[in-house]
Scaffold this motif. Structure first.
Motif, mmCIF file in Angstrom:
data_model
loop_
_atom_site.group_PDB
_atom_site.id
_atom_site.type_symbol
_atom_site.label_atom_id
_atom_site.label_comp_id
_atom_site.label_asym_id
_atom_site.label_seq_id
_atom_site.Cartn_x
_atom_site.Cartn_y
_atom_site.Cartn_z
ATOM 1 N N ASN A 182 14.166 -1.307 -4.772
ATOM 2 C CA ASN A 182 14.000 -0.677 -3.651
ATOM 3 C C ASN A 182 14.607 0.665 -3.472
ATOM 4 O O ASN A 182 15.873 0.649 -2.857
ATOM 5 N N PRO A 183 14.121 1.760 -3.598
ATOM 6 C CA PRO A 183 14.849 2.838 -3.543
ATOM 7 C C PRO A 183 15.385 3.134 -2.049
ATOM 8 O O PRO A 183 16.404 3.951 -1.894
ATOM 9 N N TRP A 184 14.550 2.606 -1.014
ATOM 10 C CA TRP A 184 14.976 2.779 0.430
ATOM 11 C C TRP A 184 16.452 2.056 0.499
ATOM 12 O O TRP A 184 17.140 2.230 1.842
ATOM 13 N N ALA A 185 16.619 0.993 -0.251
ATOM 14 C CA ALA A 185 17.796 0.190 -0.113
ATOM 15 C C ALA A 185 19.104 0.746 -0.738
ATOM 16 O O ALA A 185 20.354 0.418 -0.616
ATOM 17 N N ALA A 186 19.077 1.851 -1.574
ATOM 18 C CA ALA A 186 20.074 2.491 -2.268
ATOM 19 C C ALA A 186 20.940 2.957 -1.093
ATOM 20 O O ALA A 186 20.751 3.646 -0.197
ATOM 21 N N PRO A 232 1.898 -4.202 5.563
ATOM 22 C CA PRO A 232 3.282 -3.863 5.599
ATOM 23 C C PRO A 232 3.368 -2.589 4.365
ATOM 24 O O PRO A 232 4.533 -2.460 4.035
ATOM 25 N N ASN A 233 2.535 -2.631 3.647
ATOM 26 C CA ASN A 233 2.595 -1.492 2.680
ATOM 27 C C ASN A 233 2.352 -0.293 2.950
ATOM 28 O O ASN A 233 1.855 0.631 2.106
ATOM 29 N N ARG A 234 2.076 0.066 4.167
ATOM 30 C CA ARG A 234 2.006 1.443 4.552
ATOM 31 C C ARG A 234 2.952 2.348 4.360
ATOM 32 O O ARG A 234 4.082 2.104 3.796
ATOM 33 N N PRO A 235 3.218 3.967 4.282
ATOM 34 C CA PRO A 235 3.795 4.768 3.794
ATOM 35 C C PRO A 235 5.259 4.442 4.426
ATOM 36 O O PRO A 235 5.384 4.204 5.621
ATOM 37 N N ARG A 236 6.172 4.759 3.745
ATOM 38 C CA ARG A 236 7.581 4.635 4.243
ATOM 39 C C ARG A 236 7.682 5.595 5.409
ATOM 40 O O ARG A 236 8.678 5.149 6.371
ATOM 41 N N GLY A 237 7.125 6.669 5.374
ATOM 42 C CA GLY A 237 7.354 7.577 6.743
ATOM 43 C C GLY A 237 6.366 8.459 6.621
ATOM 44 O O GLY A 237 5.594 8.909 5.852
ATOM 45 N N PRO A 266 5.312 7.506 -8.022
ATOM 46 C CA PRO A 266 5.032 6.483 -6.866
ATOM 47 C C PRO A 266 6.079 6.946 -5.882
ATOM 48 O O PRO A 266 5.443 6.465 -4.594
ATOM 49 N N MET A 267 7.199 7.442 -5.963
ATOM 50 C CA MET A 267 8.429 7.537 -4.984
ATOM 51 C C MET A 267 8.210 9.162 -4.821
ATOM 52 O O MET A 267 8.603 9.751 -5.526
ATOM 53 N N CYS A 268 7.767 9.597 -3.753
ATOM 54 C CA CYS A 268 7.737 11.020 -3.495
ATOM 55 C C CYS A 268 7.221 11.448 -1.906
ATOM 56 O O CYS A 268 7.100 10.505 -1.433
ATOM 57 N N VAL A 269 7.587 12.725 -1.696
ATOM 58 C CA VAL A 269 7.141 13.387 -0.507
ATOM 59 C C VAL A 269 5.630 14.044 -0.781
ATOM 60 O O VAL A 269 5.814 15.026 -1.553
ATOM 61 N N LEU A 270 4.569 13.802 0.062
ATOM 62 C CA LEU A 270 3.555 14.143 0.093
ATOM 63 C C LEU A 270 3.310 15.290 1.073
ATOM 64 O O LEU A 270 3.462 14.711 2.452
ATOM 65 N N LEU A 271 3.154 16.551 0.882
ATOM 66 C CA LEU A 271 3.058 17.566 1.876
ATOM 67 C C LEU A 271 1.557 18.112 2.063
ATOM 68 O O LEU A 271 1.223 18.716 0.993
ATOM 69 N N PHE A 272 1.095 17.812 3.007
ATOM 70 C CA PHE A 272 -0.446 18.372 3.242
ATOM 71 C C PHE A 272 -0.201 19.412 4.396
ATOM 72 O O PHE A 272 -0.251 19.301 5.449
ATOM 73 N N ASP A 273 -0.211 20.848 3.866
ATOM 74 C CA ASP A 273 0.064 22.124 4.506
ATOM 75 C C ASP A 273 -1.468 22.627 5.174
ATOM 76 O O ASP A 273 -2.276 22.344 4.591
ATOM 77 N N SER A 299 3.175 2.841 -0.719
ATOM 78 C CA SER A 299 4.320 2.154 -0.016
ATOM 79 C C SER A 299 5.549 2.827 -0.099
ATOM 80 O O SER A 299 6.356 2.413 0.693
ATOM 81 N N GLU A 300 5.852 3.638 -1.111
ATOM 82 C CA GLU A 300 7.293 4.309 -1.553
ATOM 83 C C GLU A 300 7.258 5.782 -1.143
ATOM 84 O O GLU A 300 8.064 6.319 -1.413
ATOM 85 N N CYS A 301 6.000 6.171 -0.371
ATOM 86 C CA CYS A 301 5.911 7.525 -0.192
ATOM 87 C C CYS A 301 6.055 8.066 1.060
ATOM 88 O O CYS A 301 6.019 7.089 2.042
#
Length: 626
Positions: free
Chosen positions: A280-284, A340-345, A416-423, A456-458
């Motif tokens: 879990n990258p968010w637990a690091a 519960p699998n919605r995006p992290r933020g 799979p783990m990234c930030v998606l920016l919709f400008d 889920s990790e985005c």
């Protein structure tokens, strides 16, 4: 019921799953079965004598006797059950292609099975949509096969027997989607019953989770686990596998066993199954520390020397950090019963141009994934046409570009783990918002090829200039917003524009509700922030001059004041106005001077004064050796 009313049954929907039925040994346990095994059980209960399944891999039939004694089946069916019957070797002078011969024999089998008068026979086609494809060279034989199936469905008669109501010799066609069947298949015939196999219910998925937990415990040698502890493990697995099939839940157990993941961490096994990431990258601890220090990291120091430096937006930065605090704590969406699998933020950044929306998105990316990370950016002005949906998720089968996939789904598969920016999200075509609704609600998306990607990790970040061309709030019309407008008025206008866009223009209030409190209004750049922005821009120019020309560049007090005054005049353009002032009044004349009078390495150049002009700005420079 359909076995006694319809001679042909088309099974569609969740047909590739496993279904949990009571074990045949009477132990009270559940046993996973595929659709073929379930159909076999039904046929046994209805007194069928045999069930024949077409093996599309080997082009032959597998015949299973279901009753006692030797089942009587037609000779054509027996012939197709012989391993080499469909081989490429010609027999009895037969020089036809094997595939043509196979379709002709299937047609003969259909005739003989439907007309069979002994104990009923079931004929099972698990990949029916692969028969008689109109796009193959077998189109002619495929048409004849489908035509025979339709005609035989009307001439079929129930098999005589002792029971009051006897079944037909039943043909079971299986495909995931009804529209996948060949065009010549009589799908609208009243003699064909279409049965939709539904997705597993919560109770069925809970049973699958229970079987998965028991399997992992058994593999780890745990015999007598506390029932309450087991129940908690089942509930946890059920929540993290939201939207998965029974087969996928059981596959998570196999992943856990293979990777030696204990029951307490089945969520990691589910993540590994979905996106190929075990931990879990968010637990690091590094990410958590970055988020704890996020406000300082994003705003930088007062002199603009911070690692990111989103200046003049303290309120927006504070709210963004709070949202990611929630994500790192694992509490995002915990108040909701949805996936519960919605995006992290999720962030929706609205505000005037040049105030740092994109810069904040880049800062969040570096805060979470490291100093060299960049968001995956989509400029939504490029997605304003109706066909843009296919560009994001891929064209459907049969259309140009089908094999290429979609830009969004391909990006998630790659990272799979990234930030998606919709400008500039308001520029997107309205059809695209259906995609965002599914991502925000379920955390997954099916592309044009039928593959599923998980978010889920985005982190999703939307930016928008909504409200900057319409200044109406609280039932009253405001004057055009500028950097002199009251911050509370700016925030109200932006919030109202956000609501109006989704509720009125799009007619999608449900999407606005999914965004929740992720809306962040960003204020104009205020005059007191200009010195910090100016220092940041000048520091960059000084660094470039040193790197390229090996000189030490200094900006005198008078020149700095000229730049400051020009930046104030263009403050409605935000940080871009400051950068434009530096480019016009400093970089352009400095570049001209460096070309005409090249500097010696080690020299100190001091810009003493700047003389703005409509045609060509001049600068006064003092030069001395270092």
């Amino acid at each position: 019921m359909s076995l006694t009313t319809h001679p042909q049954i088309l099974l569609v929907g969740n047909v590739r799953d496993h279904y949990l039925l009571p074990a045949q040994n009477g132990s009270g346990a559940v046993q996973p079965m595929d659709l073929g095994e379930v159909v076999e059980l039904l046929c046994v209960e209805r007194g069928f004598g045999a069930l024949a399944t077409f093996d599309i891999v080997h082009d032959r039939m597998s015949v299973w006797e279901l009753g006692t004694g030797s089942a009587q089946v037609p000779k054509s069916l027996q012939d197709m059950a012989i391993t080499d019957a469909m081989s490429g070797t010609t027999r009895d002078g037969d020089d036809e292609q094997p595939d043509v011969r196979m379709l002709r024999r299937l047609r003969q089998v259909l005739r003989d099975v439907v007309g069979h008068r002994g104990p009923p026979i079931g004929l099972f086609f698990p990949f029916a949509h692969r028969l008689g494809s109109s796009r193959s060279e077998l189109a002619g034989e495929g048409k004849l096969l489908m035509a025979a199936a339709e005609a035989l469905s009307h001439s079929a008669r129930q098999v005589p027997g002792e029971a009051a109501v006897m079944p037909f010799n039943t043909v079971f066609w299986v495909t995931e989607q009804q529209q996948q069947m060949p065009l010549d298949f009589a799908i609208s015939s009243r003699t064909v019953r279409v049965v939709t196999v539904p997705q597993a219910s919560t109770d069925e998925r809970r049973a699958a989770a229970g079987l998965a937990v028991a399997t992992v415990l058994q593999a780890n040698g745990v015999v007598d686990a506390d029932s309450r502890w087991v129940s908690d493990a089942v509930g946890n697995l059920l929540s993290v596998t939201f939207g998965m099939t029974n087969s996928e839940i059981l596959a998570v157990a196999r992943v856990a066993i293979d990777q030696r993941i204990p029951v307490q961490r089945l969520d990691d096994a589910a993540r590994l199954y979905r996106i190929g990431v075990k931990d879990n990258p968010w637990a690091a601890s590094t990410i958590r520390k970055s988020i704890v220090d996020g406000e300082k990291l994003l705003t930088g120091t007062p002199d603009g020397d911070g690692p990111i430096g989103v200046l003049g937006q303290e309120r927006a930065v504070r709210k963004a950090v709070d949202i990611f605090m929630r994500s790192a704590a694992g509490l995002s969406g915990s108040q909701s019963s949805s996936s519960p699998n919605r995006p992290r933020g999720v962030l929706f950044l609205a505000g005037p141009t040049g105030v740092g929306k994109t810069e904040l998105a880049k800062g969040v990316t570096r805060m979470i994934f490291g100093s060299d990370a960049e968001p995956v950016r989509f400029d939504m002005t490029e997605f304003s046409q109706e066909h843009a949906r296919e560009r994001l998720i891929g064209a459907p089968p049969g259309f140009v570009g089908f094999d290429a996939g979609g830009e969004l789904t391909n990006a998630i598969r790659a990272t799979p783990m990234c930030v998606l920016l919709f400008d500039e999200i308001e520029k997107a075509h309205p059809r695209l918002f259906d995609i965002f609704l599914q991502i925000l609600e379920d955390g997954r998306l099916t592309d044009g090829r039928g593959g599923t990607v998980y978010f889920s990790e985005c982190v999703l970040i939307f930016t928008s200039n909504l409200g900057m061309t319409s200044s109406r709030t609280g039932g009253r019309t405001l004057t055009r917003l500028t950097h002199k407008s009251d911050p509370d008025d700016v925030r109200r206008v932006l919030e109202q524009a956000f609501v109006d866009f989704f509720d009125t223009k799009l007619g999608r209030p449900e999407l606005r509700n999914r965004l929740g409190d992720s809306f962040i209004a960003m204020d104009f750049i205020r005059p007191e922030v200009v010195p910090q922005l100016l220092d940041k821009a000048l520091k960059s120019v000084v660094g470039r001059a040193a790197a390229v020309h090996r000189i030490r560049l200094e900006i005198g007090t008078e020149a700095r004041q000229t730049l400051h005054d020009r930046a104030l005049e263009t403050l409605d353009s935000g940080g871009r106005g400051v950068n434009t002032a530096v480019e016009t009044l400093l970089i352009n004349p400095l570049s001209r001077l460096l070309i005409l009078e090249p500097a010696e390495p080690g020299e100190v150049w001091t810009v003493v004064a700047i003389k703005p002009a409509d045609t060509q700005t001049e600068i006064e420079v003092s030069r001395c050796s270092g």
